[in-house]
Design an enzyme around this catalytic site. Structure first.
Site, short mmCIF file in Angstrom:
data_model
loop_
_atom_site.label_atom_id
_atom_site.label_comp_id
_atom_site.label_asym_id
_atom_site.label_seq_id
_atom_site.Cartn_x
_atom_site.Cartn_y
_atom_site.Cartn_z
N ASP A 100 16.08 23.03 46.06
CA ASP A 100 16.27 24.46 46.29
C ASP A 100 16.12 25.20 44.96
O ASP A 100 16.13 24.58 43.89
CB ASP A 100 17.64 24.75 46.90
CG ASP A 100 18.79 24.33 46.01
OD1 ASP A 100 18.70 23.26 45.36
OD2 ASP A 100 19.80 25.06 45.94
N GLU A 166 21.88 22.93 45.65
CA GLU A 166 22.48 22.88 44.31
C GLU A 166 22.76 24.26 43.75
O GLU A 166 23.78 24.49 43.11
CB GLU A 166 21.58 22.09 43.36
CG GLU A 166 22.26 21.63 42.08
CD GLU A 166 22.26 22.67 40.96
OE1 GLU A 166 23.06 22.52 40.03
OE2 GLU A 166 21.48 23.64 41.01
N HIS A 228 47.33 57.78 43.45
CA HIS A 228 46.59 58.76 42.67
C HIS A 228 47.32 58.94 41.34
O HIS A 228 48.52 59.16 41.31
CB HIS A 228 46.56 60.07 43.46
CG HIS A 228 45.69 61.12 42.87
ND1 HIS A 228 46.08 61.90 41.80
CD2 HIS A 228 44.43 61.51 43.17
CE1 HIS A 228 45.10 62.74 41.49
NE2 HIS A 228 44.09 62.51 42.30
N THR A 330 40.25 58.45 39.61
CA THR A 330 41.58 58.50 38.99
C THR A 330 42.59 57.70 39.79
O THR A 330 43.62 58.21 40.22
CB THR A 330 42.05 59.96 38.87
OG1 THR A 330 41.96 60.55 40.17
CG2 THR A 330 41.20 60.73 37.91
N SER A 417 29.13 23.01 33.24
CA SER A 417 29.40 21.87 34.10
C SER A 417 28.20 21.56 34.98
O SER A 417 27.49 22.47 35.41
CB SER A 417 30.59 22.17 35.03
OG SER A 417 31.68 22.65 34.30
ZN LIG Z 1 18.95 22.77 38.48
ZN LIG Z 2 19.56 25.88 38.63
#
Ligand SMILES: [Zn+2]
Ligand SMILES: [Zn+2]
Ligand SMILES: [Zn+2]
Ligand SMILES: [Zn+2]
Lengths: 473, 473
Positions: A100, A166, A228, A330, A417
C-alpha cells in the site's frame, strides 16, 4: 564468472524491464487510507500474486476482516504470505514489505502525475510508492526470477509477508504474526525488511535500532461547557491555563526532558558505541536542509545522531478541544486534551515511563491549586528496538554492501518506530535486519516521492547478494 | 387614568397579539452566519419595514455591499434606518437592535422546532431569536402603535437603527455610524439598546459598563515544514515547546495576569463603587450553575462580579497549526499560533496593553535561548465602555423600571463587549443606555432560547415608560 556476477549482469541487462514493471505497480493507486481506493489496494495484491504464480511462489492470502473507515465497514486488503523453497538444509529468510502507499494528489504539488512513473535526466524515478515500498518488495521477486532464468540455485528458502495496510496502522498484522509464529513463520532464521532509507544520499547503511514511543493524553476538565471569555473570564479556573502550566513543565526549549527520573532508565553511552558514530555519512548542513530552518539544537553531527537515535525526546503535538481555526474566537474551552509523546530508547520501559509521567503531572497539577480535574492516559507504548549489529545477518548484509557498492555500510539507527520490527523479533525470536534500498532524499511520504534508478537496480543486486551471504552465515 | 396607565392596559389587552407577531418574526430564519439563509435575513428586514410602513415610520435601507462567505460573494442585508417624529421641541432617542439570529437546528438538542415559537405552561416563549433580539426590536414598534391607537402623543422623536449582521460581525455598521454621525444620526440625544440580559431571573437592571478586549496571535516558527517526531525529535527547537513556555507565563491558575504593568492601568476601586455591589440580585450558586462545574475562583458574590466587570482577565483560547483531532499524530508542528485575549477595563489603553504584552513576550522568548522565531500580532483591540449611571438617561430608565416592576433596577456591568455601544458613544458623543428585556436564563445563543412572556409584555411597557421619562429628562 561467479554465480553472483552472472546475476549482476542479468540485472543490468534487464534494468529497463524492472523500471517498466515498477511503473505498472506505481500505476495501481493502492492508497490504504482512503476507502474509495480500497479496490486498487486489492488490485495491487493481485498484481503481486500474479508474479508469485509466474515464479512458482506458493502463497496464501490472510483476510484480516473489516475496518471502520470514513463511517462505514470496509474490507481489509489481504496479508500475502508467500513461500519459495522449503529445503530443510537451507536457511530460511523471512522478508517483509508493504504494497500500500500514502495518499497523493497532483494538486498537492507534484510536478508530474503521482501514479505515473516518470524518469528524469538524473535517473530519478518519480511516483507514489516508488521507494515506499514497491521497488523493495518487487525486488525480492526479481531476485527469484533472475535465479530461475539463469538456472542458479537460490541458496536460501524465502518466506514473504507483504501487507496492504502499513500506511494505515497495519490492521491485523500483529495478530497474524502472534498467531502464526509457530505456524507459517516457524523455521524462520532471519528477518529482513527493506522499508527505510539510507542516512544520506550516497552511502548504503544497515539499520539496527529504532526508538520506541509512549504517547499521552493529558486532559484538564473544568466547566460543564465552553464558556464565553467576556462573561466568565477572570472568575473560573480555565483548563487551558492549567494545561499550559503543566505541559510547559515537561520539556525544556533545548529538548531536555524535565520529568524526574526519565534519564535514569537510559542505557549509558559506552566508548565502543561512541566509536560507531565515527565516519558515518552525515553532514549537519544536509540535516539543516531537511529541517528547512536554522533550528537544529546540537552543533555537531555526532550529537545530532545520538539525540535522534539513542536519547529520548519529548514533543508536544497539539490540543484537542481548544480553538484551532483561523480568526479570533473568544472561547474558554471547557475540557482540553494535550497530546504529547516521548520517544523511548533502551532500556526505557513504557510502564515505568508511565509511572514517572503520571506521578509528575499529578504533582504539578496539585501545585496549581486549581479546581480543575486532571487525568493522564497513555495512548500507546512501544519499547525501543535494538538488534545486534555484529550478528550473522548483519555481517552478511555488510559483506553484500561491500560487494555491490564497494564501501562498508554505515551502521545506523532511526528515531521513529517500525512496530513490526519488534513484533517479529519478540514473537519469532530471531534477528531482524533493516536493509534499506532508497536514499535519504526519496521523500517517502511527501510530494515527488522517487527512487533513484541506481538505488533500485543496485538494490536488486544487494538483496540477491545478501541472500547468498546469509546462506552460509 | 394617566397616559401611561392607558398604554399599560392596551399592552395587556393585546398581549396575545404581540406573542402571535413575535411568532411570525421567529418563523423567519434570519440566520446571518449561513449564506443559504441570507434570503430569510432579507425577508426579516422586509417584515420590519412593512410594520414601519403601517405605522408611518419613514425609513431608508442602507446597503453595506458584499461579503465573502463560504467561498462566494454574498450580498449583505440592509441596515434599516427608521425615523418617527422630527419635532425639534422633543428629545430624540436612537434605538438600536438586530434582526438576525444565531444558527439553530432541532438536532442541536432543541426540545421543539427552533423556528416555531412555542409557549409552555410557565409562560416561556421558546424560539430562536425570541429574546435575541426580535422581541426587543419589535417592542419599539409596538410602543409606537400603542400610542397611535390610543391617540397619545409620543413625547420623543425616535430614530431606529436595525442591522441584520450583528451575530456575524456587524459588517458595515461601524462605517455607517461614522459616516452618518453628522447626517442621519445628527440630533440624537440618547441611545438606548435592548440587547443584553438581566443579571438574574427576577430583577431588572440597567447596564452601564462593558469590558473591552485586546486579542493576540502569538506565532512561533521553526522548521520549514511539519516534522516527524520520531525522525527529528530531540534535535530541533520545537515551536510548540516554546509556545507553551511563553503562554504559561501570561496568566496564573488563579486568573491573575502575569504580564508586568497590566494592573497599573486599572482604575482603582473606590468605596463608592464598592457600595454599588451591595444588594445586587446575584447568587453564587446560580453562577456555579451557569458555569456547570465547581471551578469558580472567588468565594463571594462581590468578588465574582468585580472579576467579571471591573478587573481585566486573560484567557488562552487555542492554537492554530498544531494537531487538534482525536487520535495520536506524532507531528512536530512547524509553525504554531497561540490565541489569547485580555479583557480590558477602565482605564486600560489597547495600545499600552499591546506595548506591555509584546515587550514581555519578547523578553520571555529571549530567555528560552531558542532558535525559533517569535512574533506577536494584535488581532483587534477595543477599549472598555463605561457610561455615567447617574446621568439623565439612566435616571429615566431607573424611574421606568420602578414604575413598571415596582423595584429599583440593579446597576450592572458586563464582562463581554458590545462594540456598537462604544461606536455610538464615541461618534455621536451622547450617553448610551443598555436596557435589557430578557432574563439571565434566556439562553440567547444556546439551544431552547426563550423569552418569558412576562419579560416581553412588561418590557414593552418598560420601553414606553422610558421614552416618557426621558422626554422630560
Ligand atoms: Zn514503508
Ligand atoms: Zn510509508
Ligand atoms: Zn443580540
Ligand atoms: Zn446574539
Amino acid at each position: 564468472m561467479t554465480q553472483l556476477d552472472s546475476i549482476f549482469s542479468h540485472v543490468d541487462q534487464n534494468s529497463a524491464d524492472y523500471v517498466r514493471r515498477l511503473g505498472e505497480a506505481v500505476a495501481i493507486k493502492s492508497v490504504s487510507g482512503d476507502a474509495h481506493h480500497r479496490p486498487e489496494v486489492v488490485k495491487m495484491a493481485n498484481y503481486i500474486i500474479s508474479w508469485m504464480d509466474k515464479l512458482g511462489v506458493s502463497h496464501t492470502s490472510h483476510d484480516p476482516g473489516f475496518q471502520e473507515l470514513d463511517g462505514s465497514q470496509v474490507k481489509l486488503p489481504p496479508i500475502i504470505l508467500g513461500t519459495y523453497g522449503t529445503d530443510p538444509a537451507k536457511k530460511t529468510v523471512l522478508v517483509y514489505g508493504h504494497y500500500d502507499v500514502q495518499p497523493a494528489l497532483k494538486s498537492d504539488g507534484w510536478t508530474s502525475d503521482p501514479f505515473t512513473l516518470v524518469e528524469d535526466e538524473q535517473g530519478r524515478l518519480f511516483g507514489r510508492g516508488s521507494t515506499d515500498d514497491k521497488a523493495p518488495i518487487l525486488s525480492w521477486l526479481w531476485v527469484i526470477e533472475a535465479h530461475q532464468k539463469l538456472g542458479v540455485d537460490l541458496p536460501v528458502n524465502i518466506k514473504m509477508c507483504f501487507e496492504g495496510m502499513e500506511e494505515s496502522g497495519s490492521e491485523g498484522l500483529d495478530e497474524l504474526i502472534v498467531q502464526e509464529a509457530k505456524g507459517y513463520f516457524k523455521g524462520t532464521d532471519y528477518v529482513c525488511i527493506s522499508d527505510n532509507y539510507w542516512l544520506g544520499k550516497t552511502r548504503p547503511c544497515l539499520t539496527y535500532g529504532l526508538r520506541g514511543i509512549a504517547y499521552y493524553k493529558l486532559t484538564i476538565a473544568g466547566p460543564a461547557k465552553d464558556l464565553h471569555s467576556g462573561v466568565f473570564g477572570g472568575t473560573v479556573h480555565e483548563p487551558m491555563t492549567d494545561l499550559f502550566a503543566i505541559m510547559s513543565k515537561l520539556v525544556a526549549p533545548d529538548g531536555k526532558i524535565l520529568v524526574p527520573g526519565i534519564y535514569d532508565q537510559v542505557r549509558p553511552l559506552t566508548d565502543k558505541e561512541r566509536g560507531t558514530y565515527n565516519g558515518i555519512d552525515f553532514a549537519l548542513p544536509d540535516y539543516e536542509g531537511a529541517v528547512g530552518g536554522k533550528v537544529v539544537i546540537q552543533d555537531n553531527e555526532h550529537e545530532v545522531l545520538m539525540s535522534r537515535w539513542r536519547y529520548p525526546s519529548l514533543s508536544l503535538h497539539g490540543i484537542e478541544g481548544a480553538f484551532y481555526s483561523a480568526g479570533a474566537k473568544t472561547v474558554i474551552p471547557a475540557k482540553v486534551t494535550g497530546k504529547f509523546s516521548i520517544r523511548l530508547v533502551p532500556d526505557m520501559d513504557p510502564a515505568e515511563v508511565h509511572r514517572l509521567v503520571s506521578t509528575f503531572i499529578a504533582s504539578e497539577h496539585a501545585k496549581l491549586n486549581s479546581k480543575t480535574v486532571c487525568t493522564v492516559e497513555p495512548l500507546h507504548g512501544a519499547r525501543a528496538w535494538l538488534a545486534d549489529p555484529e550478528g550473522p545477518s548483519y555481517a552478511a548484509a555488510s559483506k553484500a554492501v561491500q560487494r555491490v557498492f564497494g564501501v562498508k555500510p554505515d551502521l545506523t539507527r532511526e528515531g521513529g518506530s517500525i512496530p513490526v520490527t519488534l513484533t517479529f523479533q519478540e514473537n519469532l525470536g530471531v534477528s531482524v535486519l533493516l536493509l534499506p534500498m532508497g536514499a535519504a532524499d526519496d521523500g517517502a511520504h511527501s510530494i515527488n516521492e522517487k527512487i533513484d534508478k541506481k538505488n533500485y537496480i543496485e538494490g536488486i543486486k544487494l538483496l540477491a547478494t545478501y541472500l547468498h551471504e546469509v546462506a552460509s552465515a
